[in-house]
Design an enzyme around this catalytic site. Structure first.
Site, PDB file in Angstrom:
ATOM      1  N   TRP A   1       0.863  -1.189   0.000  1.00  8.56           N
ATOM      2  CA  TRP A   1       0.000   0.000   0.000  1.00  8.56           C
ATOM      3  C   TRP A   1       0.896   1.234   0.000  1.00  8.56           C
ATOM      4  O   TRP A   1       1.772   1.374   0.866  1.00  8.56           O
ATOM      5  CB  TRP A   1      -0.874  -0.041   1.246  1.00  8.56           C
TER       6      TRP A   1
ATOM      7  N   ASP B   1      -0.462  -5.490   9.118  1.00 10.11           N
ATOM      8  CA  ASP B   1      -1.557  -4.574   8.783  1.00 10.11           C
ATOM      9  C   ASP B   1      -2.717  -5.435   8.298  1.00 10.11           C
ATOM     10  O   ASP B   1      -2.611  -6.103   7.270  1.00 10.11           O
ATOM     11  CB  ASP B   1      -1.103  -3.598   7.687  1.00 10.11           C
TER      12      ASP B   1
ATOM     13  N   ALA C   1      -6.516  -5.046   7.248  1.00 14.04           N
ATOM     14  CA  ALA C   1      -7.551  -4.059   6.935  1.00 14.04           C
ATOM     15  C   ALA C   1      -8.775  -4.673   6.265  1.00 14.04           C
ATOM     16  O   ALA C   1      -9.761  -3.966   6.045  1.00 14.04           O
ATOM     17  CB  ALA C   1      -6.976  -2.975   6.011  1.00 14.04           C
TER      18      ALA C   1
ATOM     19  N   LYS D   1     -13.493  -1.317   6.197  1.00 13.56           N
ATOM     20  CA  LYS D   1     -14.038  -2.156   5.142  1.00 13.56           C
ATOM     21  C   LYS D   1     -15.060  -3.148   5.663  1.00 13.56           C
ATOM     22  O   LYS D   1     -16.184  -3.217   5.171  1.00 13.56           O
ATOM     23  CB  LYS D   1     -12.912  -2.902   4.402  1.00 13.56           C
TER      24      LYS D   1
END
Length: 394
Positions: free
Chosen positions: A127, A208, A210, A243
């Site tokens: 990202w 991470d 997400a 999300k």
């Protein structure tokens, strides 16, 4: 003072969104923005969120501050969701943050505070904001091979070779599931191999996560995180609710610091609170409150899980349909990787020139590295995209 400021480079995704808005074509397709959309092109408010908000409106009596680390009940609920029983609760420090990005930023700040000389190793690609924030806070960044542009899967041998070069005390940034931007993920055996390597070389994992629930399911998507948390002496985990709860604008995240040594929990918890105080003081509570209500209410949780599963299966269906249509048009299975990837994104693995050609010729908007947001598709646009990909010579 202001005359010394220099123009900052435009964010590529935000610039792409602006180009899309200004494109007058009716048949344009937006595959760039990293937000879930349903078949109608909307990012809906989930049913359980609506119900929790209504209940909160009726019951909440104060908008006063919560603690520097947020409501402990939120941390407890999220830790249970992500880690299950992999680690004892009293081994974990946690703090609410403004979104997953806030958790990532605070994790980097904690790394710099604990070991200013540490390098952070990130996947190639990752990202973009990972690298941008690392550069801004002054942490040296090293990339490790990850995406195989021939198979469009994980270049695991290259990843291991590169991580063997990392120095003791360095941090390895990993994606918990649904890798952004590639969609290619580690399997259980590979996770175990990465854990063994990090422990052998004294590396610190940072994860991470997400997109839990967008890949193979809530429990399945947490497998890698749980293996690392249980198998490594220390780990940082940055989590996002944007999300899987659909609360992007509520900015709801959590940073966890897990240590097998229980004696470190008090210092870690105090450090997380201190970092929050220096950055934004008290974290936002509205989104965190809704998440806590949903996870602690059997009916709300069941409805949330059912809707999340509908979203997950819908994206898997879009992947399969796109792969099948590309196979029909190309007469080959070279696009089969699209059905194997997980999450919102897939990386086509083509050149910026061909991405630009598809934009100019067909109104197909994706990031220049060929990252596609699968959730931006529907049954009507899949044939359009497939033909554009074939016509461009991808």
């Amino acid at each position: 003072m202001f005359e010394t400021l220099k123009p900052q480079p435009a964010d590529k995704i935000l610039a792409l969104m602006q180009m899309f808005r200004e494109d007058p074509r009716d048949n344009k397709i937006d595959l760039g923005v990293g937000v879930y959309k349903n078949a109608e092109g909307l990012t809906p408010v989930m049913r359980a969120i609506k119900a929790a908000e209504h209940k909160l409106w009726e019951e909440q009596t104060s908008k006063s501050y919560v603690g520097l680390a947020g409501d402990p009940a939120y941390g407890d609920a999220m830790i249970k969701l992500i880690l299950g029983d992999a680690v004892a609760r009293d081994n974990i420090a946690a703090a609410a943050t403004p979104g997953g990005t806030g958790a990532v930023r605070q994790a980097f700040e904690m790394i710099k505070m604990a070991n200013p000389s540490a390098k952070v190793h990130v996947s190639d690609p990752t990202w973009p904001n990972h690298v941008s924030i690392l550069q801004y806070v002054g942490i040296e960044t090293v990339t490790y091979r990850y995406f195989d542009r021939e198979t469009r899967g994980v270049n695991f041998d290259g990843m291991i070779e590169d991580l063997k070069l990392a120095a003791k005390g360095d941090v390895v940034l990993l994606h918990g599931c649904c890798h952004n931007p590639t969609g290619a993920n580690l399997n259980e055996t590979q996770w175990q191999d990465v854990i063994a390597l990090m422990n052998e070389r004294g590396l610190i994992p940072m994860i991470d996560i997400a997109y839990q629930g967008f890949g193979d399911g809530l429990e399945e998507d947490a497998l890698g995180v749980r293996l690392v948390a249980a198998g490594c002496p220390e780990v940082l985990i940055a989590a996002s609710c944007s999300k899987n709860f659909g609360i992007y604008r509520e900015r709801t995240g959590l940073l966890m610091a897990v240590a097998q040594d229980k004696g470190l929990q008090v210092v870690n918890q105090g450090t997380l609170a201190f970092l929050n105080r220096q950055n934004y003081s008290f974290p936002p509570d509205h989104g965190a409150r809704l998440v806590t209500m949903i996870l602690n209410d059997d009916a709300l949780r069941a409805d949330w899980m059912a809707e999340l599963e509908e979203v997950r299966l819908g994206m898997l269906g879009l992947r399969t349909d796109l792969a099948n249509e590309l196979q029909r048009l190309s007469g080959s299975d070279r696009f089969g990787f699209l059905a194997q990837h997980r999450g919102m994104f897939s990386l086509l693995g083509t050149s910026p020139e061909l991405v630009e050609k598809m934009r100019l010729d067909n109104g197909i908007y994706m990031v220049s590295d060929s990252r596609m947001n699968i959730a931006g598709l529907n049954t009507a646009t899949i044939p359009v995209l497939a033909k554009a990909i074939i016509d461009a010579g991808v």
